[in-house]
Design a protein around this motif. Structure first.
Motif, PDB file in Angstrom:
ATOM      1  N   ALA A   4      -7.335 -73.413   9.362  1.00  0.00           N
ATOM      2  CA  ALA A   4      -7.390 -73.113  10.791  1.00  0.00           C
ATOM      3  C   ALA A   4      -7.013 -74.337  11.618  1.00  0.00           C
ATOM      4  O   ALA A   4      -6.275 -74.229  12.604  1.00  0.00           O
ATOM      5  CB  ALA A   4      -8.775 -72.609  11.182  1.00  0.00           C
ATOM      6  N   MET A   5      -7.484 -75.505  11.235  1.00  0.00           N
ATOM      7  CA  MET A   5      -7.185 -76.721  11.989  1.00  0.00           C
ATOM      8  C   MET A   5      -5.718 -77.120  11.825  1.00  0.00           C
ATOM      9  O   MET A   5      -5.101 -77.617  12.771  1.00  0.00           O
ATOM     10  CB  MET A   5      -8.101 -77.865  11.559  1.00  0.00           C
ATOM     11  N   ARG A   7      -3.246 -75.026  11.441  1.00  0.00           N
ATOM     12  CA  ARG A   7      -2.515 -74.091  12.298  1.00  0.00           C
ATOM     13  C   ARG A   7      -2.707 -74.442  13.773  1.00  0.00           C
ATOM     14  O   ARG A   7      -1.760 -74.386  14.558  1.00  0.00           O
ATOM     15  CB  ARG A   7      -2.956 -72.657  12.016  1.00  0.00           C
ATOM     16  N   PHE A   8      -3.935 -74.802  14.139  1.00  0.00           N
ATOM     17  CA  PHE A   8      -4.187 -75.189  15.523  1.00  0.00           C
ATOM     18  C   PHE A   8      -3.360 -76.419  15.886  1.00  0.00           C
ATOM     19  O   PHE A   8      -2.796 -76.501  16.983  1.00  0.00           O
ATOM     20  CB  PHE A   8      -5.675 -75.475  15.759  1.00  0.00           C
ATOM     21  N   GLN A  12      -1.145 -76.979  19.169  1.00  0.00           N
ATOM     22  CA  GLN A  12      -1.898 -77.780  20.125  1.00  0.00           C
ATOM     23  C   GLN A  12      -1.064 -78.271  21.318  1.00  0.00           C
ATOM     24  O   GLN A  12      -1.516 -78.186  22.454  1.00  0.00           O
ATOM     25  CB  GLN A  12      -2.546 -78.960  19.413  1.00  0.00           C
ATOM     26  N   TRP A  38       0.158 -66.588  15.231  1.00  0.00           N
ATOM     27  CA  TRP A  38      -1.000 -67.480  15.264  1.00  0.00           C
ATOM     28  C   TRP A  38      -1.538 -67.621  16.689  1.00  0.00           C
ATOM     29  O   TRP A  38      -2.740 -67.603  16.905  1.00  0.00           O
ATOM     30  CB  TRP A  38      -0.635 -68.857  14.739  1.00  0.00           C
ATOM     31  N   TYR A  42      -5.206 -66.736  17.941  1.00  0.00           N
ATOM     32  CA  TYR A  42      -6.030 -67.779  18.557  1.00  0.00           C
ATOM     33  C   TYR A  42      -6.561 -67.313  19.906  1.00  0.00           C
ATOM     34  O   TYR A  42      -7.730 -67.510  20.227  1.00  0.00           O
ATOM     35  CB  TYR A  42      -5.226 -69.073  18.716  1.00  0.00           C
ATOM     36  N   GLY A  46     -10.054 -67.293  18.902  1.00  0.00           N
ATOM     37  CA  GLY A  46     -10.275 -68.725  18.789  1.00  0.00           C
ATOM     38  C   GLY A  46      -9.907 -69.229  17.398  1.00  0.00           C
ATOM     39  O   GLY A  46      -9.072 -68.629  16.719  1.00  0.00           O
ATOM     40  N   LEU A  47     -10.528 -70.306  16.975  1.00  0.00           N
ATOM     41  CA  LEU A  47     -10.201 -70.895  15.675  1.00  0.00           C
ATOM     42  C   LEU A  47     -10.440 -69.917  14.520  1.00  0.00           C
ATOM     43  O   LEU A  47      -9.735 -69.975  13.515  1.00  0.00           O
ATOM     44  CB  LEU A  47     -11.007 -72.166  15.438  1.00  0.00           C
ATOM     45  N   ASP A  48     -11.400 -69.027  14.660  1.00  0.00           N
ATOM     46  CA  ASP A  48     -11.633 -68.038  13.599  1.00  0.00           C
ATOM     47  C   ASP A  48     -10.395 -67.182  13.351  1.00  0.00           C
ATOM     48  O   ASP A  48     -10.141 -66.749  12.221  1.00  0.00           O
ATOM     49  CB  ASP A  48     -12.813 -67.134  13.946  1.00  0.00           C
ATOM     50  N   LEU A  50      -7.434 -68.156  13.289  1.00  0.00           N
ATOM     51  CA  LEU A  50      -6.425 -68.920  12.559  1.00  0.00           C
ATOM     52  C   LEU A  50      -6.789 -69.121  11.092  1.00  0.00           C
ATOM     53  O   LEU A  50      -6.033 -69.723  10.356  1.00  0.00           O
ATOM     54  CB  LEU A  50      -6.220 -70.285  13.231  1.00  0.00           C
ATOM     55  N   LYS A  51      -7.906 -68.592  10.672  1.00  0.00           N
ATOM     56  CA  LYS A  51      -8.328 -68.759   9.280  1.00  0.00           C
ATOM     57  C   LYS A  51      -7.548 -67.889   8.321  1.00  0.00           C
ATOM     58  O   LYS A  51      -7.385 -68.235   7.159  1.00  0.00           O
ATOM     59  CB  LYS A  51      -9.823 -68.467   9.134  1.00  0.00           C
TER      60      LYS A  51
END
Length: 52
Positions: A4-5, A7-8, A12, A38, A42, A46-48, A50-51
């Protein structure tokens, strides 16, 4: 770094700095359709989002 991070991080600059999605995807070497998917996830979850 978790998925997830990672992808974020690719999204960003678009989300926080106003960089166009096209420019952000080029910088991340990512296909635009993938980035659009993605980004949509998002914005919905949110970040969930992107998992997966």
């Amino acid at each position: 770094m978790g998925e997830a991070m990672r992808r974020f991080a690719a999204l960003q600059s678009h989300l926080e700095e106003g960089v166009s999605l096209v420019a952000a995807t080029r910088a991340a070497d990512l296909p635009i359709p993938t980035a659009q998917r993605w980004l949509s996830r998002y914005r919905l979850e949110g970040l969930d989002g992107l998992k997966c």
